[in-house]
Design a protein around this motif. Structure first.
Motif, PDB file in Angstrom:
ATOM      1  N   GLY A 101       0.817  -1.205   0.000  1.00  0.00           N
ATOM      2  CA  GLY A 101       0.000   0.000   0.000  1.00  0.00           C
ATOM      3  C   GLY A 101       0.852   1.257   0.000  1.00  0.00           C
ATOM      4  O   GLY A 101       2.034   1.231  -0.369  1.00  0.00           O
ATOM      5  N   SER A 102       0.265   2.362   0.443  1.00  0.00           N
ATOM      6  CA  SER A 102       0.959   3.654   0.376  1.00  0.00           C
ATOM      7  C   SER A 102       2.211   3.684   1.245  1.00  0.00           C
ATOM      8  O   SER A 102       3.251   4.203   0.826  1.00  0.00           O
ATOM      9  N   TYR A 103       2.139   3.126   2.460  1.00  0.00           N
ATOM     10  CA  TYR A 103       3.324   3.173   3.310  1.00  0.00           C
ATOM     11  C   TYR A 103       4.368   2.157   2.851  1.00  0.00           C
ATOM     12  O   TYR A 103       5.576   2.418   2.910  1.00  0.00           O
ATOM     13  N   GLY A 104       3.911   1.002   2.375  1.00  0.00           N
ATOM     14  CA  GLY A 104       4.860   0.046   1.807  1.00  0.00           C
ATOM     15  C   GLY A 104       5.625   0.655   0.646  1.00  0.00           C
ATOM     16  O   GLY A 104       6.830   0.442   0.501  1.00  0.00           O
TER      17      GLY A 104
ATOM     18  N   GLY B 199      12.198  -8.675  -2.369  1.00  0.00           N
ATOM     19  CA  GLY B 199      11.003  -9.493  -2.494  1.00  0.00           C
ATOM     20  C   GLY B 199       9.746  -8.742  -2.126  1.00  0.00           C
ATOM     21  O   GLY B 199       9.793  -7.669  -1.525  1.00  0.00           O
ATOM     22  N   VAL B 200       8.603  -9.297  -2.523  1.00  0.00           N
ATOM     23  CA  VAL B 200       7.298  -8.702  -2.198  1.00  0.00           C
ATOM     24  C   VAL B 200       6.316  -9.798  -1.807  1.00  0.00           C
ATOM     25  O   VAL B 200       6.404 -10.937  -2.296  1.00  0.00           O
ATOM     26  N   ILE B 201       5.378  -9.424  -0.944  1.00  0.00           N
ATOM     27  CA  ILE B 201       4.283 -10.311  -0.546  1.00  0.00           C
ATOM     28  C   ILE B 201       3.011  -9.484  -0.595  1.00  0.00           C
ATOM     29  O   ILE B 201       2.895  -8.468   0.100  1.00  0.00           O
TER      30      ILE B 201
ATOM     31  N   SER C 183      -1.697  -7.485  -9.493  1.00  0.00           N
ATOM     32  CA  SER C 183      -1.279  -6.349 -10.319  1.00  0.00           C
ATOM     33  C   SER C 183      -0.192  -5.531  -9.632  1.00  0.00           C
ATOM     34  O   SER C 183       0.716  -5.012 -10.281  1.00  0.00           O
ATOM     35  N   LYS C 184      -0.262  -5.420  -8.306  1.00  0.00           N
ATOM     36  CA  LYS C 184       0.775  -4.696  -7.572  1.00  0.00           C
ATOM     37  C   LYS C 184       2.091  -5.465  -7.632  1.00  0.00           C
ATOM     38  O   LYS C 184       3.167  -4.863  -7.797  1.00  0.00           O
ATOM     39  N   VAL C 185       2.010  -6.768  -7.492  1.00  0.00           N
ATOM     40  CA  VAL C 185       3.220  -7.588  -7.559  1.00  0.00           C
ATOM     41  C   VAL C 185       3.916  -7.392  -8.905  1.00  0.00           C
ATOM     42  O   VAL C 185       5.137  -7.191  -8.969  1.00  0.00           O
ATOM     43  N   GLU C 186       3.151  -7.411  -9.977  1.00  0.00           N
ATOM     44  CA  GLU C 186       3.726  -7.242 -11.315  1.00  0.00           C
ATOM     45  C   GLU C 186       4.363  -5.867 -11.477  1.00  0.00           C
ATOM     46  O   GLU C 186       5.453  -5.726 -12.041  1.00  0.00           O
TER      47      GLU C 186
ATOM     48  N   VAL D  91       6.540  -6.258   7.647  1.00  0.00           N
ATOM     49  CA  VAL D  91       5.086  -6.435   7.635  1.00  0.00           C
ATOM     50  C   VAL D  91       4.413  -5.064   7.726  1.00  0.00           C
ATOM     51  O   VAL D  91       4.487  -4.383   8.752  1.00  0.00           O
ATOM     52  N   ILE D  92       3.756  -4.656   6.641  1.00  0.00           N
ATOM     53  CA  ILE D  92       3.103  -3.344   6.567  1.00  0.00           C
ATOM     54  C   ILE D  92       1.656  -3.569   6.115  1.00  0.00           C
ATOM     55  O   ILE D  92       1.223  -3.098   5.069  1.00  0.00           O
ATOM     56  N   THR D  93       0.941  -4.330   6.907  1.00  0.00           N
ATOM     57  CA  THR D  93      -0.444  -4.686   6.632  1.00  0.00           C
ATOM     58  C   THR D  93      -1.324  -4.122   7.748  1.00  0.00           C
ATOM     59  O   THR D  93      -0.809  -3.573   8.726  1.00  0.00           O
ATOM     60  N   PRO D  94      -2.654  -4.247   7.659  1.00  0.00           N
ATOM     61  CA  PRO D  94      -3.514  -3.786   8.757  1.00  0.00           C
ATOM     62  C   PRO D  94      -3.148  -4.420  10.102  1.00  0.00           C
ATOM     63  O   PRO D  94      -2.715  -5.585  10.166  1.00  0.00           O
ATOM     64  N   ASN D  95      -3.304  -3.642  11.157  1.00  0.00           N
ATOM     65  CA  ASN D  95      -2.882  -4.042  12.500  1.00  0.00           C
ATOM     66  C   ASN D  95      -3.369  -5.426  12.906  1.00  0.00           C
ATOM     67  O   ASN D  95      -2.651  -6.198  13.530  1.00  0.00           O
TER      68      ASN D  95
END
Length: 374
Positions: free
Chosen positions: A51-54, A71-73, A78-81, A114-118
């Motif tokens: 997302g924006s912070y990632g 790497g990305v998770i 579409s974001k991965v690409e 890890v930059i996902t929802p809390n």
């Protein structure tokens, strides 16, 4: 190593060409240190949550000396690409939320940020730990202290680091205030004020969903005043009181705080008065008052530049990208065992979670809640 030898040979020839009376060996050391840094292994990071912070962290990593985005998770193909193309990430280092446990067998990845929802942090960090990778987790580290402790326990059992994204712990003007306080330049600290808030937008976003966020403003912007009070005063609170104001219950539903005023008391007798809100802009201010002086920071926790002054004059340390400094410092913690001025480990994160748990309890009961953070 070959390039390093050539460098040192050239440096030696240059030194001989100088008049021996004017040659200062110390002047050659910065170049030697730079050459040494070139040989240091980078911390190879995969970002989870694009997302924006990632994205902000990914861009900052491009400025670092000791970290590399490898790497990305993500759950969004579409974001991965897009990230594969932009950052040159190989397909073998790309994962989704269902299969990322396979990083266990990927020697190219050292750590996962890890930059996902809390509400997802606990399970995701535990999976990262079980895969044998270091975990960097954005703050707040979890939705409560119990989940945060489970994350610590999992990382310890796996023998990996757990670091929390407290970027302000490496910010130059913040560290200057801490240095001045430790040197006694403000005398005995007596009072801290922290104002943290902004008007939040889209009512459908995850931050306003209890299952994902764990709360409202307190689980987002409010943690800055909590953490700031601790590092500005230099001690941990022993009690909290708190009051909630909710003017828009349609937007801020049950379990999602709109505005909370909270107070904290410290062992020395110092007190803190803070505000956390999703309904007011222009709130990013810290103020520290002591028996001999004071410090004011505004903005105090934004992406910068951080500005402020003390009774001795302005704070004027140069601005650097917070996330870039944070990532290089975390590489030093993991690889060199460096001890930062203010901790960024899991235990630091759990202390803030215990305070947030106590604030929510104080709001609900209307009582002063005792804290035991040690």
């Amino acid at each position: 190593m070959k390039s390093r030898r050539i460098f040192l040979q050239k440096a030696g020839l240059s030194a001989l060409a100088l008049n021996i009376s004017t040659f200062n060996p110390i002047s050659a050391m910065p170049n030697f240190l730079d050459a040494k840094k070139m040989d240091e292994k980078p911390l190879r990071v995969a970002i989870m949550g694009l997302g924006s912070y990632g994205t902000r962290v990914a861009e900052a990593i491009q400025e670092t000396k000791r970290t590399k985005l490898v790497g990305v998770i993500s759950g969004t193909p579409s974001k991965v690409e897009a990230w594969k193309t932009k950052y040159g990430i190989p397909a073998k280092n790309c994962y989704n939320y269902e299969n990322f446990d396979a990083i266990k067998d990927n020697p190219d990845i050292d750590a996962v940020y890890v930059i996902t929802p809390n509400g997802l942090h606990k399970d995701q960090v535990i999976r990262v730990a079980k895969a044998g990778k270091h975990a960097i987790c954005e703050k707040p580290m979890a939705v409560n202290a119990a989940d945060g402790q489970a994350m610590i326990d999992a990382c310890k059992a796996a023998g990996v680091h757990l670091l929390i994204g407290y970027r302000m712990h490496f910010e130059a003007n913040t560290l200057e205030v801490i240095k001045m306080r430790k040197a006694g330049e403000f005398g005995t600290p007596l009072f801290f004020q922290g104002l943290s808030g902004f008007i939040i937008g889209d009512p459908s976003q995850w931050r306003l969903q209890k299952s994902l966020s764990g709360g409202g403003a307190m689980m987002d912007i409010g943690i800055y005043s909590i953490n700031g009070a601790r590092y500005m005063l230099g001690e941990d609170p022993i009690w909290v009181t708190a009051q909630e104001t909710k003017n828009n219950p349609e937007k801020f539903k049950e379990g999602i705080d709109e505005t909370i005023q909270f107070q904290m008391g410290f062992p020395s007798g110092a007190v803190a008065s803070c505000l956390s809100t999703y309904s007011m802009n222009n709130l990013d201010r810290f103020f520290l008052n002591g028996t001999k002086g004071w410090a004011e920071m505004q903005p105090s926790t934004g992406y910068g530049p951080i500005k402020g002054k003390t009774n001795q004059g302005p704070l004027d340390k140069p601005h650097t990208t917070h996330q870039a400094v944070q990532m290089d410092e975390m590489a030093a913690i993991i690889f060199d065992g460096k001890k930062p001025e203010v901790p960024v480990n899991g235990e630091e994160g759990v202390k803030d979670m215990k305070i947030i748990d106590a604030i929510f309890k104080a709001v609900k009961t209307g009582e002063k809640v005792t804290l035991k953070l040690a």
